[in-house]
Design an enzyme around this catalytic site. Structure first.
Site, PDB file in Angstrom:
ATOM      1  N   LYS A  18       0.817  -1.222   0.000  1.00 53.90           N
ATOM      2  CA  LYS A  18       0.000   0.000   0.000  1.00 53.90           C
ATOM      3  C   LYS A  18       0.847   1.267   0.000  1.00 53.90           C
ATOM      4  O   LYS A  18       0.456   2.262  -0.594  1.00 53.90           O
ATOM      5  CB  LYS A  18      -1.010  -0.008   1.140  1.00 53.90           C
ATOM      6  CG  LYS A  18      -0.426   0.216   2.503  1.00 53.90           C
ATOM      7  CD  LYS A  18      -1.494   0.048   3.567  1.00 53.90           C
ATOM      8  CE  LYS A  18      -0.858  -0.026   4.938  1.00 53.90           C
ATOM      9  NZ  LYS A  18      -0.273   1.242   5.388  1.00 53.90           N
ATOM     10  N   ARG A  93      -6.959   3.751  11.130  1.00 53.62           N
ATOM     11  CA  ARG A  93      -6.551   2.385  11.456  1.00 53.62           C
ATOM     12  C   ARG A  93      -7.719   1.548  11.932  1.00 53.62           C
ATOM     13  O   ARG A  93      -7.620   0.332  12.035  1.00 53.62           O
ATOM     14  CB  ARG A  93      -5.515   2.414  12.595  1.00 53.62           C
ATOM     15  CG  ARG A  93      -4.114   2.582  12.139  1.00 53.62           C
ATOM     16  CD  ARG A  93      -3.217   1.660  12.958  1.00 53.62           C
ATOM     17  NE  ARG A  93      -2.270   0.955  12.107  1.00 53.62           N
ATOM     18  CZ  ARG A  93      -1.078   1.427  11.804  1.00 53.62           C
ATOM     19  NH1 ARG A  93      -0.683   2.576  12.254  1.00 53.62           N
ATOM     20  NH2 ARG A  93      -0.278   0.738  11.025  1.00 53.62           N
ATOM     21  N   ARG A 127      12.234 -12.146   3.420  1.00 57.34           N
ATOM     22  CA  ARG A 127      13.156 -11.013   3.304  1.00 57.34           C
ATOM     23  C   ARG A 127      14.400 -11.195   4.162  1.00 57.34           C
ATOM     24  O   ARG A 127      14.336 -11.654   5.293  1.00 57.34           O
ATOM     25  CB  ARG A 127      12.447  -9.723   3.749  1.00 57.34           C
ATOM     26  CG  ARG A 127      11.493  -9.211   2.715  1.00 57.34           C
ATOM     27  CD  ARG A 127      11.292  -7.745   2.847  1.00 57.34           C
ATOM     28  NE  ARG A 127      10.761  -7.352   4.159  1.00 57.34           N
ATOM     29  CZ  ARG A 127      10.000  -6.273   4.324  1.00 57.34           C
ATOM     30  NH1 ARG A 127       9.698  -5.515   3.308  1.00 57.34           N
ATOM     31  NH2 ARG A 127       9.572  -5.960   5.516  1.00 57.34           N
ATOM     32  N   ARG A 160      15.395  -9.482   9.746  1.00 57.65           N
ATOM     33  CA  ARG A 160      15.010  -8.488  10.746  1.00 57.65           C
ATOM     34  C   ARG A 160      13.948  -9.067  11.681  1.00 57.65           C
ATOM     35  O   ARG A 160      13.152  -9.911  11.283  1.00 57.65           O
ATOM     36  CB  ARG A 160      14.439  -7.237  10.071  1.00 57.65           C
ATOM     37  CG  ARG A 160      15.424  -6.459   9.233  1.00 57.65           C
ATOM     38  CD  ARG A 160      14.800  -5.169   8.784  1.00 57.65           C
ATOM     39  NE  ARG A 160      13.361  -5.371   8.491  1.00 57.65           N
ATOM     40  CZ  ARG A 160      12.449  -4.414   8.500  1.00 57.65           C
ATOM     41  NH1 ARG A 160      12.801  -3.192   8.768  1.00 57.65           N
ATOM     42  NH2 ARG A 160      11.190  -4.669   8.220  1.00 57.65           N
ATOM     43  N   ARG A 171       0.963  -9.362  13.753  1.00 69.64           N
ATOM     44  CA  ARG A 171       0.547  -8.114  13.101  1.00 69.64           C
ATOM     45  C   ARG A 171      -0.681  -8.338  12.227  1.00 69.64           C
ATOM     46  O   ARG A 171      -1.553  -7.489  12.156  1.00 69.64           O
ATOM     47  CB  ARG A 171       1.683  -7.600  12.211  1.00 69.64           C
ATOM     48  CG  ARG A 171       2.836  -7.056  12.991  1.00 69.64           C
ATOM     49  CD  ARG A 171       2.975  -5.577  12.667  1.00 69.64           C
ATOM     50  NE  ARG A 171       4.282  -5.101  13.060  1.00 69.64           N
ATOM     51  CZ  ARG A 171       5.132  -4.516  12.237  1.00 69.64           C
ATOM     52  NH1 ARG A 171       4.809  -4.354  10.968  1.00 69.64           N
ATOM     53  NH2 ARG A 171       6.290  -4.092  12.673  1.00 69.64           N
TER      54      ARG A 171
END
Ligand SMILES: [Zn+2]
Length: 219
Positions: A18, A93, A127, A160, A171
């Protein structure tokens, strides 16, 4: 009505792209992209009255209350030129914040980037980053020449904390609980545009442009 200005909200889970789509669209339409995350960081570093309040929550790892979030956004939205339209990323949110936004500044489109949870996990958990030169790789999409080693400087790559599967899943749960209900809210308002976020970046963007043009927005 033809060629109306776009006053939009863009939302989707992390990894949906996004931020990228918001940036591309803002550039294309030459309108401001207002990123809530960046705005809050600025407010904190300016040490404004609101910023100091926000910092108290953030520093303790607490969720910033809706009233405070809304106040920061309202103040900022009054200061920028929105006469040719705008795109909001990272705000609202949740439904309470969306209601507050409607009172401050009604939007005329809510773009939802839809992407399956498994695809989010695949995108983000693959990642890897070089701790030295900060180059970013992806296990399947953009792998380094030698597995686990930075192709540019030879340093072993790391994952990470944010890109670990458990963290991503937490999340996502928060997203489904808090933010996804925005879809129902905006559908009822008649301004929801659902976009398939699983397509390659370029296709997602073309899809958005085509659809908003059909809705009569100037693109
Ligand atoms: Zn490197």
């Amino acid at each position: 009505m033809k060629n109306k200005h776009l006053s939009a909200v863009i939302f989707g889970p992390q990894g949906s792209g996004k931020g990228t789509q918001g940036t591309l669209l803002a550039e294309r339409l030459n309108i401001p992209l207002i990123g809530a995350g960046e705005l809050f960081r600025d407010e904190i570093s300016e040490k404004s009255t609101l910023g100091n309040l926000v910092a108290q929550y953030v520093n303790q790892g607490l969720l910033v209350p809706d009233e405070l979030v809304n106040a920061v956004m309202a103040r900022h939205l009054k200061r920028v030129d929105l006469s040719h339209g705008f795109i909001l990323d990272g705000y609202p949110r949740n439904v309470e914040q969306a209601e507050a936004l409607d009172r401050i500044l009604p939007i005329n489109l809510a773009i939802q980037l839809k992407i399956d949870d498994t695809e989010v996990v695949r995108r983000l958990s693959g990642r890897m980053q070089c701790p030295k030169c900060k180059s970013v790789y992806h296990e399947t999409e953009a792998p380094p020449v030698k597995k686990g080693i930075c192709s540019l400087c030879g340093t072993p790559l790391i994952k990470r904390e944010d890109d670990k599967e458990e963290v991503i899943k937490l999340r996502l749960q928060a997203y489904h609980y808090m933010t996804a209900p925005l879809a129902g809210y905006y559908r009822q308002r008649g301004v929801l545009l659902v976009i398939n976020g699983e397509q390659p970046i370029h296709y997602v963007f073309e899809d958005i442009v085509k659809k908003i043009s059909k809705l009569g927005f100037a693109v």
